[in-house]
Design a protein around this motif. Structure first.
Motif, short mmCIF file in Angstrom:
data_model
loop_
_atom_site.label_atom_id
_atom_site.label_comp_id
_atom_site.label_asym_id
_atom_site.label_seq_id
_atom_site.Cartn_x
_atom_site.Cartn_y
_atom_site.Cartn_z
N THR A 11 44.19 41.57 36.87
CA THR A 11 44.93 41.61 38.32
C THR A 11 43.83 40.21 38.31
O THR A 11 41.78 40.46 38.03
CB THR A 11 44.98 42.04 38.94
OG1 THR A 11 45.87 43.31 39.21
CG2 THR A 11 44.97 41.52 40.60
N PHE A 12 43.80 38.24 38.76
CA PHE A 12 43.36 37.73 38.66
C PHE A 12 42.88 37.26 40.21
O PHE A 12 44.01 37.37 41.08
CB PHE A 12 44.19 36.50 38.17
CG PHE A 12 43.31 36.79 36.83
CD1 PHE A 12 42.45 36.97 35.75
CD2 PHE A 12 44.73 36.79 35.79
CE1 PHE A 12 42.33 37.44 34.61
CE2 PHE A 12 45.03 36.98 34.67
CZ PHE A 12 43.75 36.92 33.78
N VAL A 19 47.85 31.15 38.97
CA VAL A 19 47.82 30.80 37.38
C VAL A 19 49.17 30.50 36.83
O VAL A 19 48.89 30.03 35.21
CB VAL A 19 48.38 32.22 37.77
CG1 VAL A 19 47.90 33.28 35.89
CG2 VAL A 19 46.94 33.32 38.66
N TRP A 20 50.06 30.18 37.56
CA TRP A 20 51.78 29.75 36.86
C TRP A 20 51.03 28.00 36.42
O TRP A 20 51.27 27.86 35.22
CB TRP A 20 51.88 29.64 38.02
CG TRP A 20 53.70 28.89 36.85
CD1 TRP A 20 53.61 27.48 37.26
CD2 TRP A 20 54.47 29.36 36.21
NE1 TRP A 20 55.47 27.00 36.28
CE2 TRP A 20 55.05 28.29 35.96
CE3 TRP A 20 54.52 30.66 36.01
CZ2 TRP A 20 56.67 28.54 34.92
CZ3 TRP A 20 55.49 29.73 34.71
CH2 TRP A 20 56.34 29.85 34.30
N ASP A 97 46.79 38.12 47.63
CA ASP A 97 46.46 36.83 47.59
C ASP A 97 45.89 36.55 46.05
O ASP A 97 45.99 35.50 45.43
CB ASP A 97 45.10 36.34 48.34
CG ASP A 97 44.32 36.88 48.64
OD1 ASP A 97 44.11 38.03 48.04
OD2 ASP A 97 43.15 36.87 49.19
N LYS A 98 46.52 37.55 45.33
CA LYS A 98 45.56 37.96 43.88
C LYS A 98 47.25 37.67 43.09
O LYS A 98 48.06 37.86 43.73
CB LYS A 98 44.70 39.33 43.83
CG LYS A 98 43.85 39.18 44.53
CD LYS A 98 43.27 40.80 43.71
CE LYS A 98 41.55 40.92 45.15
NZ LYS A 98 40.80 41.53 44.81
N THR A 99 46.84 37.96 41.83
CA THR A 99 48.31 38.12 41.08
C THR A 99 47.42 38.70 39.78
O THR A 99 47.02 38.57 39.25
CB THR A 99 48.33 36.73 40.28
OG1 THR A 99 48.41 35.53 41.39
CG2 THR A 99 49.41 36.25 39.40
N LYS A 100 49.09 39.82 39.45
CA LYS A 100 48.90 40.52 38.66
C LYS A 100 49.05 39.40 37.61
O LYS A 100 50.84 39.32 37.72
CB LYS A 100 49.63 41.63 38.74
CG LYS A 100 49.78 42.60 37.20
CD LYS A 100 49.51 44.16 38.29
CE LYS A 100 51.35 44.37 36.84
NZ LYS A 100 51.81 46.04 37.18
#
Length: 143
Positions: A11-12, A19-20, A97-100
């Motif tokens: 998770t970022f 991230v994309w 608001d994060k991305t796994k």
């Protein structure tokens, strides 16, 4: 099991769009991944790069096989002059608001077991380094 893929989940502290862009934009990619000039997240797009430990470098031959914009990118990953073909998949899931990110590298068992460079443990080590030491600081540095 021998033919199980290697799977990583991280998770970022960055939104999915960020991230994309990091995994599909050639300018971003060269800062944390490999130098892939002109990379396009389009099915059928072929790319290659050379990487490995000194003195042994491998020409990686890759082809994008699946794209779901903002969610999933898959490409084949093989080595020039060697048997075998594997697939690398990046999947993105919003988490506030994060991305796994889920990275799966499947098909490693198709590579020659006689080559110690192409054993599963080296892929685990390599992807761990790329995700934790390269991608994470790239994504989470102050904008």
């Amino acid at each position: 099991m021998k033919n199980e893929p290697v799977v990583f989940e991280r998770t970022f502290n960055a939104p999915v769009a960020r991230v994309w862009k990091a995994i599909t934009d050639s300018n971003d990619m060269q800062q944390w991944y490999f130098n892939l000039p002109g990379f396009k997240p389009e099915v059928g797009y072929e790319f290659q790069f050379t990487a490995g430990d000194d003195p042994k470098q491998y020409l990686h031959l890759c082809k994008v096989t699946e794209v779901v914009p903002g969610k999933k990118l898959t490409y084949s990953w093989r080595y020039d002059g060697y048997e075998g073909n594997s697939f690398v998949t990046f999947e993105l899931f919003p988490d506030g608001d994060k991305t796994k990110l889920k990275l799966t590298h499947a098909g490693l068992d198709t590579f020659p077991t006689s080559n110690p460079d192409l054993v599963k443990g080296n892929f685990v080590q390599g992807w761990t380094q790329i995700l934790d030491t390269s991608l994470k600081p790239f994504l989470e540095k102050a904008a």
